[in-house]
Every structure is written in structure tokens, then in C-alpha cells.
Design a protein around this motif. Structure first.
Motif, mmCIF file in Angstrom:
data_model
loop_
_atom_site.group_PDB
_atom_site.id
_atom_site.type_symbol
_atom_site.label_atom_id
_atom_site.label_comp_id
_atom_site.label_asym_id
_atom_site.label_seq_id
_atom_site.Cartn_x
_atom_site.Cartn_y
_atom_site.Cartn_z
ATOM 1 N N ILE A 1 35.616 -66.114 11.619
ATOM 2 C CA ILE A 1 35.592 -66.077 13.089
ATOM 3 C C ILE A 1 34.198 -65.739 13.597
ATOM 4 C CG2 ILE A 1 36.452 -64.815 15.116
ATOM 5 C CD1 ILE A 1 39.160 -64.599 13.608
ATOM 6 N N SER B 1 31.878 -68.001 15.997
ATOM 7 C CA SER B 1 31.799 -67.509 17.377
ATOM 8 C C SER B 1 30.427 -67.016 17.799
ATOM 9 C CB SER B 1 32.798 -66.364 17.580
ATOM 10 O OG SER B 1 34.104 -66.793 17.293
ATOM 11 N N HIS C 1 28.290 -73.328 11.345
ATOM 12 C CA HIS C 1 29.576 -74.017 11.229
ATOM 13 C C HIS C 1 29.767 -74.549 9.808
ATOM 14 C CE1 HIS C 1 30.281 -74.861 15.793
ATOM 15 N NE2 HIS C 1 29.958 -73.606 15.545
ATOM 16 N N SER D 1 43.590 -69.320 13.553
ATOM 17 C CA SER D 1 42.287 -68.845 14.057
ATOM 18 C C SER D 1 41.286 -69.990 14.109
ATOM 19 C CB SER D 1 41.761 -67.685 13.211
ATOM 20 O OG SER D 1 41.560 -68.080 11.873
ATOM 21 N N LEU E 1 39.617 -71.620 17.623
ATOM 22 C CA LEU E 1 38.165 -71.733 17.769
ATOM 23 C C LEU E 1 37.739 -73.184 18.006
ATOM 24 C CD1 LEU E 1 37.093 -69.239 14.987
ATOM 25 C CD2 LEU E 1 36.604 -68.999 17.423
ATOM 26 N N GLU F 1 38.309 -73.954 21.594
ATOM 27 C CA GLU F 1 37.258 -73.322 22.402
ATOM 28 C C GLU F 1 35.963 -74.133 22.356
ATOM 29 O OE1 GLU F 1 34.769 -69.127 22.802
ATOM 30 O OE2 GLU F 1 36.246 -69.358 21.203
ATOM 31 N N LEU F 2 35.670 -74.726 21.212
ATOM 32 C CA LEU F 2 34.453 -75.515 21.054
ATOM 33 C C LEU F 2 34.618 -76.963 21.518
ATOM 34 C CD1 LEU F 2 33.423 -74.184 17.540
ATOM 35 C CD2 LEU F 2 32.320 -73.655 19.717
#
Length: 192
Positions: free
Chosen positions: A19, A23, A42, A87, A91, A94-95
Motif C-alpha cells: 500500500i 500510495s 508501481h 487493497s 488502489l 483511486e489511480l
């Protein structure tokens, strides 16, 4: 606690590191991969996700080979998978790399199956994952890894492997959820 359960717990412990890598805006640069750029953080997160995913196979293989299958392992292993995949998928939403509706369906199925497992546990029954659930988990992990890698290496040829795998994972997620409830509906029907 036996070795397979320790391996499963290590998978859970890798999640916060994963995470953070996804993040926190680390300035490690990025690689040009066809139409997109793959941030180094990433890439490292994707490698960590792949290693964590591999422990899913390792702990199960080890537990079966040495007859170390336990009720704790039957509970922890699918929980670790769900935490890792959920999770990553959140994410990715969110991206902007995964559609929210797909992730909502996948996580909803996981919560529904976990609820069924809790009802069964209350009745003293431990429900292990079946072969359809294992196929679901494998397809989810491949899809997430491909998305985390920004569709690398398929980005060079313009083939949307990551997107296709996400919908394949969604298909197996819904199908395995249906299968799981059909096979274990007696738990809900017979619960006190």
C-alpha cells in the motif's frame, strides 16, 4: 503455529508495504512502456504483489504435502487473499486504472462469502475454498498484477491484456460466488 500459517501471515504483513509503495509519491522515476509510463514504485509494488500472490500457492502446497492443513489455515488463507486483492483493487480505482463498479462487485462477493463462512463457523463448520474459488483467486491475482504493471509487456503491442483479465476475473468471481452459495446454502438454511 505451523509453517503454512506463518507463510500466510507473512502475506498479510506484506500488504501495508504494498500500500505504501502504491500510495506514497516516491520520486524514483518511471519507465516508458509503449503508450504509458510505469512508475518504478508501481513496478516494485507489482513485484511485491506477485511475491505475496506466490505465497498463496506455496502455503497451500506445503500444507497439503506435509498434512498440515488446519482450521486456522482454512480461515487465514482466503482472508489473506481477500485483503491483498481488495487493497490492490481499491488502489487501482483511486489511480483510475480499474472501474469502480467492477471492484465493487468483486469486493461484495468477497464480503458475502466471508459472511457465509462466519455463519458456518458459528455452527462449528469450517468451509474451505473450492476449486472454483482457487480459479477466481488466480484470475484476480493475474489481473491485478497486469494492471499494476500498466499492462506491461502487452502495452508495446496495444493489446489490452490487463483489462481483459480484469473482466475474466470478474466473471470467475461472480461464478464462484454463485457456486459457493449453492454448495453451502444448507449452512444458511440450517443455522439457528
Amino acid at each position: 503455529m505451523n509453517i503454512p500459517n506463518k507463510i500466510t501471515l507473512s502475506r498479510i504483513c506484506l500488504i501495508p508495504i504494498f500500500i505504501i509503495l502504491m500510495s506514497v509519491p516516491f520520486n524514483w522515476g518511471s519507465w516508458d512502456i509503449g503508450d504509458a509510463e510505469l512508475p518504478v514504485s508501481h513496478f516494485v509494488a507489482a513485484l511485491l504483489f506477485i511475491v505475496a500472490s506466490a505465497t498463496d500457492w506455496i502455503d497451500g502446497h506445503y500444507a497439503r504435502k506435509y498434512n498440515l492443513v488446519s482450521n486456522l489455515g482454512k480461515f487465514l488463507d482466503p482472508l489473506a487473499d481477500k485483503l491483498l486483492v481488495a487493497s490492490a483493487l481499491i488502489l487501482l480505482v483511486e489511480l483510475g486504472m480499474a472501474p469502480a463498479w467492477v471492484v465493487i462487485l468483486i469486493i461484495s462477493r468477497e464480503l458475502a462469502v466471508t459472511g457465509l463462512r462466519l455463519v458456518a463457523a458459528g455452527e462449528g463448520i469450517v468451509l474451505a475454498a473450492g476449486s472454483m474459488g482457487k480459479l477466481k483467486t488466480a484470475s484476480q491475482m493475474v489481473a491485478v498484477a497486469a494492471l499494476l504493471l500498466h499492462n506491461f509487456p502487452f502495452s508495446y503491442i496495444g493489446f489490452p491484456f490487463a483489462a481483459i483479465m480484469l473482466y475474466v476475473a470478474l466473471f470467475f468471481t461472480v461464478l464462484s460466488g454463485y457456486d459457493y452459495f449453492v454448495k453451502n446454502w444448507h449452512v444458511m438454511r440450517d443455522s439457528k
